[in-house]
Design a protein around this motif. Sequence first.
Motif, short mmCIF file in Angstrom:
data_model
loop_
_atom_site.label_atom_id
_atom_site.label_comp_id
_atom_site.label_asym_id
_atom_site.label_seq_id
_atom_site.Cartn_x
_atom_site.Cartn_y
_atom_site.Cartn_z
N ALA A 72 -106.16 -37.10 -16.81
CA ALA A 72 -106.39 -38.08 -15.74
C ALA A 72 -106.75 -39.43 -16.33
N LEU A 73 -107.61 -39.42 -17.37
CA LEU A 73 -108.02 -40.68 -17.99
C LEU A 73 -106.85 -41.33 -18.72
N MET A 74 -106.06 -40.53 -19.42
CA MET A 74 -104.90 -41.06 -20.14
C MET A 74 -103.91 -41.70 -19.17
N ALA B 31 -110.28 -39.92 -12.39
CA ALA B 31 -110.92 -38.73 -12.95
C ALA B 31 -112.22 -38.39 -12.22
N ALA B 32 -112.99 -39.42 -11.86
CA ALA B 32 -114.27 -39.17 -11.19
C ALA B 32 -114.05 -38.44 -9.86
N ALA C 213 -116.95 -43.88 -21.48
CA ALA C 213 -116.86 -43.74 -22.93
C ALA C 213 -115.65 -42.88 -23.30
N LEU C 214 -115.45 -41.81 -22.53
CA LEU C 214 -114.33 -40.92 -22.83
C LEU C 214 -112.99 -41.63 -22.63
N ARG C 215 -112.94 -42.47 -21.59
CA ARG C 215 -111.70 -43.21 -21.32
C ARG C 215 -111.31 -44.05 -22.54
N LYS C 216 -112.32 -44.72 -23.10
CA LYS C 216 -112.05 -45.56 -24.27
C LYS C 216 -111.50 -44.73 -25.43
#
Lengths: 174, 226
Positions: free
Chosen positions: A104-106, A111-112, A167-170
């Motif tokens: 989802a983030l990629m 995602a939330a 942070a994970l998205r980055k």
Amino acid sequence: MSVPLTLLGLLEREPSHGYDLKRDYDAFFGRGKPLPFGQVYSTLSRLARDGKVVISDVAPGSGPDRKRYIITDVGATEVEQWLTQPVDPEPHLQTVLFAKVVLALMLDRPAAEYLDTQRSAHLHRMRELTEIKRAGSLVDALLADHGLYHLEADLRWIEMTGARLDALRKEVRR
Amino acid sequence: MSVVIEARDVEFSFGQTPALRGASLAVDAGEIVAVMGPSGSGKSTLLHCLAGILVPDSGEILFDGAKVHAMAETERSSLRRDRFGFVFQFGQLVPELTAAENVALPMLLSGVRRTEALRRAYTWFERLGLDGMQQRRSGELSGGQAQRVALARGLVAEPQVLFADEPTGALDSLTGEQVMDLLVGAAREQGTTVILVTHEARIAAYADREVMVRDGRVNAPDRIAS
Ligand SMILES: Nc1ncnc2c1ncn2[C@@H]1O[C@H](COP(=O)(O)OP(=O)(O)OP(=O)(O)O)[C@@H](O)[C@H]1O
Ligand SMILES: [Mg+2]
């Protein structure tokens, strides 16, 4: 749930007919998913072939339900080993939920929101299990608790992940 | 189902610190709602506004159609005494009183005669697995026992709404679940609406539904069809 090992374990108590094994399996381990007779007898004949049980008391011309099964030393050793070895701690989440969040983030998806949806699905299931626990026997309650604690662990992971999405998205988008 | 208590677009600040920023929540009569969310998100503040302990800076609190936010303090305090029950995490029992007197307290304050109040209080002890502890003072009870006494006190006057803020927070899992079992059982029996603040999912699972508080707002997930 390992059916062969569970049946072997039940046979450790005393020699039994297939019918009795099925009844006890369904009562303690089946949980609304009764073991078909066919599977009971095919499992028992495989156990007999492998020397883990022997068959006694066969009246001539009788059907499979007249046979009594007796556990052998090989079978008893196998039960003993199975009971003493720890179960693989399964990292359930890494398979589906983790993959969903990272993808989802990629893909720049929300995602939330996915995590929120997952949280309410988890809580919904937890309510059902809690209801079972409140209404049922001690065996039901213990099984429901096992499910509840696992779902709770998932939920904690969902909270922690939700708090660290930025942070994970980055990290996953480059 | 009819809404019994509701917060509409409530804002509340502690001095410069905003705690609620447009929180809305409607709870049906007889419903048990779990209020969840991160620490500091505004759960307790929302509970206190709903219960008429705090008065919102703006927005409305409606109980049985009455405008709680517009009531005078005396009116709100009689509402709290006569219609609401409370269970909190810590330090709720009056140490000078016996356990039975603690349970009887809300009835005594509502003008029920002492013998009658104590008689009704006594009936709760067996139900809560506390028979024989009626005469103990709170210092002579374990945390879990004191929590059950506090629960009895919250429910004894058969309030229309029970407000519970982390009522199992200080208890081990098993005792916590016993307390929840009693709370849910008694609430269902008397038709009491329960607003339960908890951060524990296993406790929230005793409720009919959950809402999430984040940054002073309430997120109610779409109800999943059963
Ligand atoms: N008496 C107070 N004075 C000043 N600020 C307060 C007071 N009580 C709460 N706050 C602040 O208001 C905000 C919301 O607090 P609240 O107690 O409602 O959170 P909560 O969701 O109940 O948290 P927790 O899960 O930790 O109990 C927080 O930022 C908190 O610091
Ligand atoms: Mg709080």
